[in-house]
Scaffold this motif. Structure first.
Motif, PDB file in Angstrom:
ATOM      1  N   PRO A   1       0.834  -1.213   0.000  1.00 37.65           N
ATOM      2  CA  PRO A   1       0.000   0.000   0.000  1.00 37.65           C
ATOM      3  C   PRO A   1       0.867   1.260   0.000  1.00 37.65           C
ATOM      4  CG  PRO A   1      -0.593  -1.489   1.811  1.00 37.65           C
ATOM      5  CD  PRO A   1       0.715  -1.956   1.265  1.00 37.65           C
ATOM      6  N   ILE A   2       0.351   2.329  -0.597  1.00 39.53           N
ATOM      7  CA  ILE A   2       0.951   3.661  -0.495  1.00 39.53           C
ATOM      8  C   ILE A   2       0.055   4.475   0.433  1.00 39.53           C
ATOM      9  CG2 ILE A   2       1.626   5.763  -1.718  1.00 39.53           C
ATOM     10  CD1 ILE A   2       3.294   3.384  -2.530  1.00 39.53           C
ATOM     11  N   VAL A   3       0.633   4.970   1.516  1.00 38.15           N
ATOM     12  CA  VAL A   3      -0.149   5.658   2.536  1.00 38.15           C
ATOM     13  C   VAL A   3       0.113   7.165   2.491  1.00 38.15           C
ATOM     14  CG1 VAL A   3      -0.661   5.836   5.004  1.00 38.15           C
ATOM     15  CG2 VAL A   3      -0.021   3.616   4.016  1.00 38.15           C
ATOM     16  N   ASP A   4      -0.946   7.945   2.487  1.00 39.54           N
ATOM     17  CA  ASP A   4      -0.833   9.387   2.675  1.00 39.54           C
ATOM     18  C   ASP A   4      -0.951   9.628   4.178  1.00 39.54           C
ATOM     19  OD1 ASP A   4      -1.192  12.122   2.950  1.00 39.54           O
ATOM     20  OD2 ASP A   4      -2.355  12.329   1.108  1.00 39.54           O
ATOM     21  N   TYR A   5       0.182   9.769   4.852  1.00 41.53           N
ATOM     22  CA  TYR A   5       0.171   9.892   6.306  1.00 41.53           C
ATOM     23  C   TYR A   5      -0.403  11.221   6.774  1.00 41.53           C
ATOM     24  CZ  TYR A   5       2.727   5.542   6.770  1.00 41.53           C
ATOM     25  OH  TYR A   5       3.068   4.210   6.743  1.00 41.53           O
ATOM     26  N   TYR A   6      -0.400  12.200   5.907  1.00 43.22           N
ATOM     27  CA  TYR A   6      -1.009  13.484   6.249  1.00 43.22           C
ATOM     28  C   TYR A   6      -2.523  13.334   6.376  1.00 43.22           C
ATOM     29  CZ  TYR A   6      -1.630  18.559   6.262  1.00 43.22           C
ATOM     30  OH  TYR A   6      -1.956  19.850   6.607  1.00 43.22           O
ATOM     31  N   GLU A   7      -3.115  12.612   5.419  1.00 42.05           N
ATOM     32  CA  GLU A   7      -4.555  12.370   5.438  1.00 42.05           C
ATOM     33  C   GLU A   7      -4.920  11.103   6.206  1.00 42.05           C
ATOM     34  OE1 GLU A   7      -6.688  14.455   4.425  1.00 42.05           O
ATOM     35  OE2 GLU A   7      -5.464  15.823   3.206  1.00 42.05           O
ATOM     36  N   ARG A   8      -3.884  10.316   6.564  1.00 44.10           N
ATOM     37  CA  ARG A   8      -4.053   9.077   7.342  1.00 44.10           C
ATOM     38  C   ARG A   8      -4.928   8.067   6.616  1.00 44.10           C
ATOM     39  NH1 ARG A   8      -4.839  11.352  13.582  1.00 44.10           N
ATOM     40  NH2 ARG A   8      -2.911  12.590  13.628  1.00 44.10           N
ATOM     41  N   GLU A   9      -4.590   7.822   5.348  1.00 38.04           N
ATOM     42  CA  GLU A   9      -5.336   6.831   4.588  1.00 38.04           C
ATOM     43  C   GLU A   9      -4.481   6.241   3.477  1.00 38.04           C
ATOM     44  OE1 GLU A   9      -8.674   8.496   2.567  1.00 38.04           O
ATOM     45  OE2 GLU A   9      -7.518  10.100   1.630  1.00 38.04           O
ATOM     46  N   ILE A  10      -4.814   5.003   3.097  1.00 39.25           N
ATOM     47  CA  ILE A  10      -4.179   4.365   1.944  1.00 39.25           C
ATOM     48  C   ILE A  10      -4.778   4.983   0.689  1.00 39.25           C
ATOM     49  CG2 ILE A  10      -3.928   2.216   0.649  1.00 39.25           C
ATOM     50  CD1 ILE A  10      -3.999   0.729   3.332  1.00 39.25           C
ATOM     51  N   ILE A  11      -3.916   5.445  -0.212  1.00 36.54           N
ATOM     52  CA  ILE A  11      -4.426   6.113  -1.411  1.00 36.54           C
ATOM     53  C   ILE A  11      -4.090   5.370  -2.698  1.00 36.54           C
ATOM     54  CG2 ILE A  11      -4.463   8.399  -0.380  1.00 36.54           C
ATOM     55  CD1 ILE A  11      -1.795   8.967  -1.779  1.00 36.54           C
ATOM     56  N   ALA A  12      -3.178   4.385  -2.633  1.00 36.23           N
ATOM     57  CA  ALA A  12      -2.773   3.664  -3.842  1.00 36.23           C
ATOM     58  C   ALA A  12      -2.085   2.361  -3.434  1.00 36.23           C
ATOM     59  CB  ALA A  12      -1.830   4.517  -4.687  1.00 36.23           C
TER      60      ALA A  12
ATOM     61  N   LEU B   1       5.044  12.892  -0.549  1.00 36.98           N
ATOM     62  CA  LEU B   1       3.664  13.346  -0.389  1.00 36.98           C
ATOM     63  C   LEU B   1       3.516  14.187   0.879  1.00 36.98           C
ATOM     64  CD1 LEU B   1       1.670  10.129  -1.378  1.00 36.98           C
ATOM     65  CD2 LEU B   1       1.836  12.250  -2.687  1.00 36.98           C
ATOM     66  N   TRP B   2       4.187  13.762   1.938  1.00 34.94           N
ATOM     67  CA  TRP B   2       4.135  14.515   3.194  1.00 34.94           C
ATOM     68  C   TRP B   2       4.717  15.918   3.006  1.00 34.94           C
ATOM     69  CZ3 TRP B   2       1.990  13.817   7.935  1.00 34.94           C
ATOM     70  CH2 TRP B   2       2.408  14.674   8.952  1.00 34.94           C
ATOM     71  N   HIS B   3       5.870  15.990   2.301  1.00 37.80           N
ATOM     72  CA  HIS B   3       6.497  17.289   2.066  1.00 37.80           C
ATOM     73  C   HIS B   3       5.616  18.181   1.182  1.00 37.80           C
ATOM     74  CE1 HIS B   3      10.014  16.285   4.228  1.00 37.80           C
ATOM     75  NE2 HIS B   3      10.473  15.401   3.370  1.00 37.80           N
TER      76      HIS B   3
ATOM     77  N   LYS C   1       4.246  21.884   2.079  1.00 39.05           N
ATOM     78  CA  LYS C   1       4.385  23.034   1.191  1.00 39.05           C
ATOM     79  C   LYS C   1       3.035  23.691   0.948  1.00 39.05           C
ATOM     80  CE  LYS C   1       5.996  24.409  -3.400  1.00 39.05           C
ATOM     81  NZ  LYS C   1       6.538  23.939  -4.705  1.00 39.05           N
ATOM     82  N   ASP C   2       2.008  22.855   0.746  1.00 39.81           N
ATOM     83  CA  ASP C   2       0.657  23.391   0.546  1.00 39.81           C
ATOM     84  C   ASP C   2       0.225  24.207   1.756  1.00 39.81           C
ATOM     85  OD1 ASP C   2       0.626  22.113  -1.857  1.00 39.81           O
ATOM     86  OD2 ASP C   2      -0.682  20.476  -1.218  1.00 39.81           O
ATOM     87  N   ASP C   3       0.516  23.679   2.955  1.00 40.25           N
ATOM     88  CA  ASP C   3       0.150  24.385   4.177  1.00 40.25           C
ATOM     89  C   ASP C   3       0.894  25.716   4.281  1.00 40.25           C
ATOM     90  OD1 ASP C   3      -1.616  22.475   4.948  1.00 40.25           O
ATOM     91  OD2 ASP C   3      -0.303  21.516   6.410  1.00 40.25           O
ATOM     92  N   TYR C   4       2.167  25.702   3.894  1.00 44.23           N
ATOM     93  CA  TYR C   4       2.966  26.920   3.949  1.00 44.23           C
ATOM     94  C   TYR C   4       2.381  27.988   3.021  1.00 44.23           C
ATOM     95  CZ  TYR C   4       6.743  30.210   3.047  1.00 44.23           C
ATOM     96  OH  TYR C   4       7.471  31.360   2.883  1.00 44.23           O
TER      97      TYR C   4
END
Length: 266
Positions: free
Chosen positions: A144-155, A185-187, A191-194
């Motif tokens: 699995p590929i996890v988006d840890y920012y959103e806390r979900e498996i995305i791919a 993805l986390w970075h 960046k989006d938040d910044y």
């Protein structure tokens, strides 16, 4: 159920109940071009990272020369990106193994991707453990590929070979690739938040109006500000988004999920 062998037995039973032909030798469930393009757009950040990993100068590029191929699937089990050596092109063409094919259990029986989807972890399946004939010479590992920012498996990502023994380090290699994608993805989220934190309410209103109207003179009337104020904010947006035209800041705002394609604030 964490035991891979128990899951394989259950998966084979599910493949039979789904009516999957064990003798099938090609993929027949494929997304149409419009739907595939839509999904690829949704996953463009991951696909971009995937391409970087396997460029000709990347550290993993030599895996393709060794016979490995990679399938990136969305969270529903559809292949949205394939990476392989051109020596496999004719073979994949005969199988109709292309971007857009479904690797879901109800469409092609037991395989590493749909087992990983069930167990939510990395799994490895050898050729004879697959349900359908078309996989019988495939040795596959999926993760699995996890988006840890959103806390979900995305791919999900699959690494496979044909008729050759897998590297002992295969599981580690696949984990390193997934880990690289997840960290990037986390970075990106950071960046989006910044960027988002640097925008005030008027910046957002200007971006929204420009997405709908584009022309500055219309934006002035929409928001009710002076030309000088608009110019000052647009210059700020140019610098923040590192672009040099009005369309560029609108596209960057959409890509960074500040507004949608209709100009709605997100």
């Amino acid at each position: 159920m964490n035991n891979i062998y128990e899951e394989l037995i259950m998966s084979i039973g599910e493949s039979k109940l789904s009516g999957v032909d064990p003798n099938k030798n090609s993929f027949n469930k494929i997304l149409d071009k419009r739907e595939l393009d839509r999904r690829k757009e949704d996953y463009k950040s991951i696909i971009y990272l995937f391409d970087i990993i396997f460029n000709s100068k990347g550290v993993f590029a030599n895996l393709l020369e060794q016979g490995y191929f990679f399938a990136l699937c969305d969270k529903e089990g559809y292949v949205i990106k394939l990476i392989y050596d051109q020596k496999l092109k004719d073979y994949f063409s005969r199988l109709h193994f292309v971007e857009g094919v479904s690797l879901r259990i109800e469409d092609c029986g037991t395989n590493a991707i749909n087992i990983a989807m069930k167990l939510k972890r990395q799994v490895k399946i050898c050729g004879t453990e697959h349900y359908c004939h078309l996989f019988k010479n495939w040795n596959c590992t999926a993760i699995p590929i996890v988006d840890y920012y959103e806390r979900e498996i995305i791919a999900y990502l699959d690494m496979s070979t044909l008729n050759i023994d897998c590297l002992k380090e295969e599981s580690v290699i696949l984990w390193k690739i997934a880990d690289y994608i997840e960290k990037c993805l986390w970075h990106m989220h950071e960046k989006d938040d910044y960027l988002s934190s640097k925008l005030d309410h008027l910046d957002r209103l200007i971006l929204s109006a420009m997405a709908c109207k584009y022309e500055r003179k219309i934006v002035l009337k929409e928001i009710g500000i002076s030309e000088r104020t608009l110019r000052r904010h647009i210059e700020k947006l140019y610098e923040l988004f590192d672009v040099n035209n009005d369309l560029g800041i609108v596209m960057k705002a959409i890509n960074n999920k500040i507004i949608d394609t209709y100009g709605n604030l997100l």
